[in-house]
Motif scaffolding. Structure first.
Motif: not given
Lengths: 314, 507
Positions: B379-403
């Motif tokens: 589990i790698v913490p990212v700054e609150p508010g940046t999850l969606a933007r970071r998830s639009m990059t290839t920084d991670f191989p997977a992500t977690n979001l709500v739809i």
């Protein structure tokens, strides 16, 4: 005295400058970005770039800072990044709320702290003293938000004596204001009253052993007169220093307690602004908080001078 | 150009739209309704709005179309629509004025939609190429691409109509002017604390104005909101799946209402070609992850039992939901281990997953489940508010979001599945079958036709297992019991708010 006031107010200018530089620098170092929150999850990279451009976030920090200083010097602290709310309006709306909460908390802290400290000092090692010491330890150990939740659960939700949330301005209804401010002020004032009680007790015990107190007693002065007229004034000198520190603690504590009681003061504004990275609002808040602390310390110095003539500026 | 729906649907009953959510509201407004929001108001400008807080706008702004409490889309400010290829024609009501006296007409709709397109904040308006007024009460929208969700989207912010006179007001975000049954009372409202609304004396359906006053309180702290509900300071409030919501359900005098909508929490495997994490390229590995999750335990521990185990993005009660997928990946760690062994990952593998504080308990629970079958999720913490933007990059191989459970299923393609989808950051081409279904889904606006297509799609996606649904959480309302029995109180499907129109209180 006037010279002291002028000196302090002039010292405020470089202080505010340094604080504003630091705040601007620190907020710029944060990896979070207000543009992220503004465009939301549906935002495209192009929108994100456009929002950063519109907010001026792509400009060098020095340019942004100088522009802000220029406007601030003309009394304009800017507008929120997220809506059309002016920073000065938001601050002016919330300042009386937090000031009112802090003032009542300080009053509670002083009354409870003085009473407990004096009682304990008059009978050292008695049951009252031990009880007061225990209470002071409890007061300093208990987090104010937990105490606030407890007060709300018992006196607002359970007994319905006070409202559980919200704040009524004193101008609207003094009675409702008192009801709305009592629980949060108690939650906030508890730790400070404990700190003051400890200081009053130790200071008072020392003063009561002084020769001039013995002399006063030997002259047949009443116990009340000895304590309140002769001992207390001297015992209060170190207490005032603690009080000055405690008021700044109260201002900080208001951030949390305002959340517990859903009070829309500077604390709530600060938390919302920090969460959103609303930089103009954060800047304005820091300036107001610094200004408040400086004013409190100035007032403390003036009281200190009244109580202790040796400390008065020449 | 494909004709994705021909013919007029003008026959949609306008009267249904007129009587939405209304029991018999009397002519004279009376009573106060107090609603607690969990988010602070950011803006009252619908075209600049994203995220929660739609309640603040609902009393003032009406939409071209709306949803009925039983989740049917019906006209409100529109009277009907006709779809012909990429042209969508809307007909409008003729008896409506904005609260500033400006007539509501085609010109107003064109001005609103053009502004929305220009601002480019609302994703739903992006497929619109042009909007023109055919006559005073007819508007034609020309789409750049087929968009069967357009009419449904017009039930929320993209369909909210602002007075053309107010569109250029820089302070629009605090001075809303709509056609709705209530007016925003700026003088009585307190910034950051409470928003007050009063009846619109010129509302076009006066019998639907049932309240003398609406107060929407900004109470983001869950405990403070609960205390306000317990003490009667508010009548209704909204909650996420948290301990305070669980308390409501067992507090005498309060009722926890669950409504259609909410969100589904998903783990999204983005690197499904195995660029960074080779294991992710194997479908069996992704399926093993699906089997490894004990959703019942997760629901109890993380969502306080307020959610439902989910095996697809859409929960029960939505038209996209496929009952056949229920229990598809029921917790089976042995099967997960077998699949990993077959895929050659008997000894497991590891990968990084971004986390924000609010998702931390979810990810800790999931990491525990994955660990049981040999998969290490860092589990790698990212700054609150940046999850969606970071998830639009290839920084991670997977992500977690709500739809959002109410998001049209075409967004499954736009956000996660299509090669150019926002969160398909490794640009992996979907299978031919999935790509075909995504295209088919765009060709019709008929919910029955679309339902059968999208059920096949979610079935395929479940098999591919790169969208791993964990739980679906419904919309949760805490309501005082005496208010819960009010027959005029109705909850908007898919939105964390109620119908203010037609609502009446006896207090």
């Amino acid at each position: 005295m006037l010279r002291l006031v002028i000196q302090r107010l002039l010292a405020l200018i470089p202080l505010l400058f340094i604080v504003s530089v630091l705040t601007f620098s620190f907020t710029s170092l944060l990896p979070a970005d207000p543009a992220d929150l503004i465009v939301g999850e549906q935002g495209t990279p192009e929108q994100y770039a456009a929002v950063r451009e519109r907010l001026g976030l792509n400009q060098p920090i020095v340019t942004r800072y100088l522009r802000w200083v220029d406007r601030a010097a003309h009394g304009d602290l800017g507008t929120s990044f997220f809506n059309s709310v002016k920073v000065t309006d938001a601050l002016m709306q919330r300042l009386p709320i937090t000031a009112s909460l802090t003032a009542v908390s300080a009053l509670i802290a002083i009354i409870v702290g003085l009473a407990a400290g004096i009682l304990a000092a008059l009978r050292p090692r008695s049951l009252i003293d031990r009880f007061a010491t225990l209470g002071a330890t409890f007061g300093q150990a208990v987090p104010n938000f937990w105490f606030g939740l407890l007060l709300a659960a018992i006196f607002a939700v359970g007994l319905r004596w006070f409202p559980a949330t919200g704040f009524t301005p004193i101008t609207q209804s003094p009675w409702d204001w008192l009801r709305s401010v009592t629980l949060p002020a108690l939650a906030l004032g508890l730790a400070s009253s404990a700190a003051i009680a400890r200081q009053v007790r130790s200071s008072m015990v020392g003063v009561l052993q002084q020769d001039y107190i013995r002399a006063a007693r030997a002259q047949g002065l009443s116990r009340r007169r000895v304590v309140f007229k002769h001992a207390l004034k001297n015992a209060l000198v170190p207490v005032v220093a603690v009080l000055s520190f405690q008021i700044t603690v109260l201002l900080g504590g208001a951030l949390i307690v305002e959340q517990v009681f859903a009070i829309n003061g500077l604390g709530t504004l600060a938390i919302t602004a920090v969460r959103r990275q609303d930089i103009p609002m954060i800047q304005g808040l820091v300036l107001v908080m610094v200004g408040l602390v400086v004013i409190v310390q100035l007032a403390t110095d003036l009281i200190y001078g009244y109580l202790n003539p040796k400390a008065r500026p020449s | 150009m494909k004709q994705w729906l021909r013919g007029s649907i003008l026959s949609l009953a306008v009267t249904v739209g007129l009587n939405l959510g209304a029991a018999s509201a009397s002519a004279a407004p009376s009573g106060t309704f107090r609603f607690a929001e969990e988010v602070k108001l950011v803006t009252l400008d619908p075209y600049q709005h994203s995220g929660g807080g739609i309640s603040y706008m609902r009393p003032v702004y009406e939409t071209l179309f709306t949803r009925t409490p039983d989740d049917k889309v019906v006209p409100l400010l529109a009277t009907g629509y006709k779809i012909d290829g990429l042209k969508v024609t809307l007909t409008l009501r003729k008896d409506v004025k904005f609260s500033d006296g400006t007539p509501f007409n085609a010109e107003a709709v064109v001005a609103n939609l053009k502004r929305g397109i220009k601002l480019n904040v609302l994703a739903a308006l992006r497929p619109i190429g042009d909007v023109t007024a055919d006559d005073d009460y007819t508007v034609t929208i020309t789409l750049k691409q087929a968009d069967p969700s357009l009419i449904t989207d017009m039930t929320t912010e993209p369909g909210m109509m602002i007075s053309p006179k107010a569109l250029d007001n820089p302070g629009l975000d605090r001075n809303p002017v709509g056609t709705g049954p209530y007016l925003y009372d700026k003088a009585d409202s307190r910034e950051g604390e409470v928003r007050v609304y009063k009846p619109n004396p010129n509302y076009w359906a006066p019998d639907q104005v049932g309240l003398q006053r609406i107060e929407i309180w900004e109470l983001p702290d869950d405990t403070a909101r609960l205390n306000a509900l317990k003490t009667g300071q508010v009548d209704v409030g909204i909650w996420l799946a948290n301990p305070q919501a669980a308390i409501i359900g067992r507090t005498p005098g309060l009722k926890l209402v669950k409504n259609v909508g909410g969100y589904t929490y998903q783990v999204i495997i983005q690197d499904r070609a195995g660029t960074k994490v080779p294991a992710f390229a194997d479908k069996r590995v992704r399926q093993a992850m699906n089997y490894a999750i004990d959703r019942d335990a997760y629901n109890k521990a993380v969502d306080f039992g307020l959610s439902e185990p989910a095996y697809q993005p859409y929960p029960k009660g939505t038209w996209e939901h496929d009952p056949g997928l229920e229990g598809r990946y029921k917790y089976d760690p042995e099967k997960a281990k077998t699949l990993l062994k077959e895929a050659g990952y008997e000894k497991g593998f590891s990968f990084d997953m971004p986390s924000i504080p609010i998702f931390q308990p979810r990810l800790e629970a999931l990491a525990g489940f994955f660990r049981e079958v040999g998969i290490t999720m860092n589990i790698v913490p990212v700054e609150p508010g940046t999850l969606a933007r970071r998830s639009m990059t290839t920084d991670f191989p997977a992500t977690n979001l709500v739809i959002n459970s109410q998001a049209d299923p075409l967004y499954l393609g736009n956000w996660y599945v299509s090669q150019d989808a926002s969160f398909n950051t490794y640009k992996v081409k979907p299978s031919d079958e999935i790509a075909k279904l995504l295209q088919e889904g765009l060709q019709s606006a008929d919910p029955d036709v679309r339902a059968s297509i999208y059920k096949k799609l979610v079935d395929q996606l479940a098999d591919e297992s790169y969208l791993i649904a964990v739980t679906s959480t419904p919309l949760l309302f805490g309501v005082r019991e005496e208010v819960a029995s009010n027959p005029t109180l109705k909850y908007r499907p898919g939105e964390d708010t109620v119908y203010f129109r037609g609502l009446k209180m006896d207090n």
